[in-house]
Design a protein around this motif. Structure first.
Motif, PDB file in Angstrom:
ATOM      1  N   ALA A   1      25.666   7.253  43.198  1.00  0.00           N
ATOM      2  CA  ALA A   1      25.414   8.643  42.771  1.00  0.00           C
ATOM      3  C   ALA A   1      25.809   8.837  41.310  1.00  0.00           C
ATOM      4  O   ALA A   1      25.086   9.503  40.551  1.00  0.00           O
ATOM      5  CB  ALA A   1      26.174   9.614  43.671  1.00  0.00           C
ATOM      6  N   LEU A   2      26.921   8.250  40.916  1.00  0.00           N
ATOM      7  CA  LEU A   2      27.350   8.355  39.521  1.00  0.00           C
ATOM      8  C   LEU A   2      26.326   7.717  38.579  1.00  0.00           C
ATOM      9  O   LEU A   2      26.003   8.285  37.538  1.00  0.00           O
ATOM     10  CB  LEU A   2      28.718   7.693  39.355  1.00  0.00           C
ATOM     11  CG  LEU A   2      29.382   7.847  37.999  1.00  0.00           C
ATOM     12  CD1 LEU A   2      29.680   9.315  37.711  1.00  0.00           C
ATOM     13  CD2 LEU A   2      30.648   7.018  37.951  1.00  0.00           C
ATOM     14  N   ILE A   3      25.790   6.575  38.975  1.00  0.00           N
ATOM     15  CA  ILE A   3      24.776   5.902  38.156  1.00  0.00           C
ATOM     16  C   ILE A   3      23.497   6.748  38.091  1.00  0.00           C
ATOM     17  O   ILE A   3      22.872   6.871  37.029  1.00  0.00           O
ATOM     18  CB  ILE A   3      24.468   4.496  38.713  1.00  0.00           C
ATOM     19  CG1 ILE A   3      25.711   3.603  38.672  1.00  0.00           C
ATOM     20  CG2 ILE A   3      23.303   3.850  37.967  1.00  0.00           C
ATOM     21  CD1 ILE A   3      26.279   3.368  37.295  1.00  0.00           C
ATOM     22  N   VAL A   4      23.115   7.345  39.217  1.00  0.00           N
ATOM     23  CA  VAL A   4      21.914   8.190  39.242  1.00  0.00           C
ATOM     24  C   VAL A   4      22.099   9.394  38.319  1.00  0.00           C
ATOM     25  O   VAL A   4      21.208   9.740  37.542  1.00  0.00           O
ATOM     26  CB  VAL A   4      21.570   8.616  40.686  1.00  0.00           C
ATOM     27  CG1 VAL A   4      20.528   9.722  40.710  1.00  0.00           C
ATOM     28  CG2 VAL A   4      21.117   7.410  41.506  1.00  0.00           C
ATOM     29  N   VAL A   5      23.275  10.038  38.384  1.00  0.00           N
ATOM     30  CA  VAL A   5      23.554  11.182  37.513  1.00  0.00           C
ATOM     31  C   VAL A   5      23.524  10.737  36.057  1.00  0.00           C
ATOM     32  O   VAL A   5      22.936  11.410  35.202  1.00  0.00           O
ATOM     33  CB  VAL A   5      24.911  11.840  37.867  1.00  0.00           C
ATOM     34  CG1 VAL A   5      25.352  12.835  36.794  1.00  0.00           C
ATOM     35  CG2 VAL A   5      24.829  12.508  39.227  1.00  0.00           C
ATOM     36  N   TRP A   6      24.142   9.605  35.771  1.00  0.00           N
ATOM     37  CA  TRP A   6      24.134   9.086  34.397  1.00  0.00           C
ATOM     38  C   TRP A   6      22.699   8.832  33.929  1.00  0.00           C
ATOM     39  O   TRP A   6      22.321   9.233  32.827  1.00  0.00           O
ATOM     40  CB  TRP A   6      24.966   7.807  34.314  1.00  0.00           C
ATOM     41  CG  TRP A   6      24.810   7.087  33.015  1.00  0.00           C
ATOM     42  CD1 TRP A   6      25.405   7.401  31.839  1.00  0.00           C
ATOM     43  CD2 TRP A   6      23.980   5.954  32.768  1.00  0.00           C
ATOM     44  NE1 TRP A   6      25.012   6.523  30.864  1.00  0.00           N
ATOM     45  CE2 TRP A   6      24.137   5.616  31.414  1.00  0.00           C
ATOM     46  CE3 TRP A   6      23.131   5.175  33.554  1.00  0.00           C
ATOM     47  CZ2 TRP A   6      23.467   4.551  30.836  1.00  0.00           C
ATOM     48  CZ3 TRP A   6      22.471   4.111  32.984  1.00  0.00           C
ATOM     49  CH2 TRP A   6      22.636   3.811  31.631  1.00  0.00           C
ATOM     50  N   ALA A   7      21.902   8.166  34.773  1.00  0.00           N
ATOM     51  CA  ALA A   7      20.513   7.881  34.395  1.00  0.00           C
ATOM     52  C   ALA A   7      19.718   9.173  34.206  1.00  0.00           C
ATOM     53  O   ALA A   7      18.883   9.275  33.303  1.00  0.00           O
ATOM     54  CB  ALA A   7      19.856   6.991  35.451  1.00  0.00           C
ATOM     55  N   ALA A   8      19.982  10.157  35.067  1.00  0.00           N
ATOM     56  CA  ALA A   8      19.247  11.429  34.973  1.00  0.00           C
ATOM     57  C   ALA A   8      19.582  12.186  33.694  1.00  0.00           C
ATOM     58  O   ALA A   8      18.758  12.965  33.192  1.00  0.00           O
ATOM     59  CB  ALA A   8      19.554  12.298  36.195  1.00  0.00           C
ATOM     60  N   THR A   9      20.778  11.961  33.156  1.00  0.00           N
ATOM     61  CA  THR A   9      21.148  12.653  31.916  1.00  0.00           C
ATOM     62  C   THR A   9      20.607  11.937  30.682  1.00  0.00           C
ATOM     63  O   THR A   9      20.754  12.451  29.566  1.00  0.00           O
ATOM     64  CB  THR A   9      22.680  12.794  31.788  1.00  0.00           C
ATOM     65  OG1 THR A   9      23.263  11.484  31.723  1.00  0.00           O
ATOM     66  CG2 THR A   9      23.256  13.595  32.932  1.00  0.00           C
ATOM     67  N   GLY A  10      19.960  10.794  30.868  1.00  0.00           N
ATOM     68  CA  GLY A  10      19.398  10.045  29.747  1.00  0.00           C
ATOM     69  C   GLY A  10      18.477  10.870  28.869  1.00  0.00           C
ATOM     70  O   GLY A  10      18.663  10.904  27.642  1.00  0.00           O
ATOM     71  N   PRO A  11      17.497  11.559  29.447  1.00  0.00           N
ATOM     72  CA  PRO A  11      16.606  12.370  28.603  1.00  0.00           C
ATOM     73  C   PRO A  11      17.349  13.483  27.857  1.00  0.00           C
ATOM     74  O   PRO A  11      17.004  13.819  26.728  1.00  0.00           O
ATOM     75  CB  PRO A  11      15.602  12.956  29.599  1.00  0.00           C
ATOM     76  CG  PRO A  11      15.645  12.046  30.778  1.00  0.00           C
ATOM     77  CD  PRO A  11      17.037  11.513  30.833  1.00  0.00           C
ATOM     78  N   LEU A  12      18.387  14.036  28.489  1.00  0.00           N
ATOM     79  CA  LEU A  12      19.165  15.100  27.856  1.00  0.00           C
ATOM     80  C   LEU A  12      19.849  14.597  26.576  1.00  0.00           C
ATOM     81  O   LEU A  12      19.953  15.326  25.593  1.00  0.00           O
ATOM     82  CB  LEU A  12      20.206  15.631  28.848  1.00  0.00           C
ATOM     83  CG  LEU A  12      21.120  16.757  28.383  1.00  0.00           C
ATOM     84  CD1 LEU A  12      20.301  18.026  28.123  1.00  0.00           C
ATOM     85  CD2 LEU A  12      22.189  17.016  29.411  1.00  0.00           C
ATOM     86  N   PHE A  13      20.284  13.358  26.615  1.00  0.00           N
ATOM     87  CA  PHE A  13      20.974  12.771  25.463  1.00  0.00           C
ATOM     88  C   PHE A  13      20.074  11.829  24.670  1.00  0.00           C
ATOM     89  O   PHE A  13      20.553  11.088  23.809  1.00  0.00           O
ATOM     90  CB  PHE A  13      22.238  12.030  25.922  1.00  0.00           C
ATOM     91  CG  PHE A  13      23.278  12.936  26.488  1.00  0.00           C
ATOM     92  CD1 PHE A  13      24.074  13.717  25.653  1.00  0.00           C
ATOM     93  CD2 PHE A  13      23.463  13.051  27.860  1.00  0.00           C
ATOM     94  CE1 PHE A  13      25.035  14.564  26.161  1.00  0.00           C
ATOM     95  CE2 PHE A  13      24.419  13.896  28.384  1.00  0.00           C
ATOM     96  CZ  PHE A  13      25.204  14.660  27.538  1.00  0.00           C
TER      97      PHE A  13
END
Length: 142
Positions: A29-41
């Motif tokens: 879940a942590l990796i998914v959240v991190w990956a999902a924030t990729g476009p934001l950053f």
């Protein structure tokens, strides 16, 4: 309460919980959240550095915690095996073998491999004799 025993309990608790399915799901879940924030950053260097640094630190610390737990488990298992050897008809010279050098351990291992091979040959001989006895008996009721 000593620092040593406190660390041991802490290490055992972390090792126990980190090996559970919930811990794996949490990590995913942590990796998914991190990956999902990729476009934001903007998939930038800082975004990548966060996950790289975080996982490196966690891995580094977990090595010590798991090694501590493994050392204690191995020591406890060795004591149990030593007690079984001591209280049985086994050779007491087998106690504390882990302290011997590699050459001596290899020599002892070869000796026990030879004993195992002899036992298998004895079993094969026994099975051959049993087969011969079975073949010599008349068929009863057939």
């Amino acid at each position: 309460m000593s620092t040593h025993s406190s660390f041991g309990r802490f290490a055992a608790t972390i090792a126990r919980y980190s090996g559970r399915p919930a811990a794996f799901v949490g990590a995913v879940a942590l990796i998914v959240v991190w990956a999902a924030t990729g476009p934001l950053f903007g998939f930038g260097d800082t975004w990548q550095l966060v996950i790289n640094t975080g996982t490196t630190i966690i891995t580094f610390l977990m090595v010590f915690l798991i090694q501590n737990t493994q050392n204690r488990d191995t020591a406890a298992l060795q004591i149990k095996l030593d007690e079984l050897i001591r209280s049985s008809r086994a050779h007491n010279s087998l106690l504390n073998l882990e302290e011997l050098d590699e050459d001596t351990l290899e020599r002892i291992r070869r000796h026990y491999c030879h004993l195992a091979e002899q036992a298998r040959e004895d079993l094969e001989h026994f099975e051959e004799m049993a087969d011969q006895e079975d073949a010599a008996e008349p068929d009863e009721g057939r």
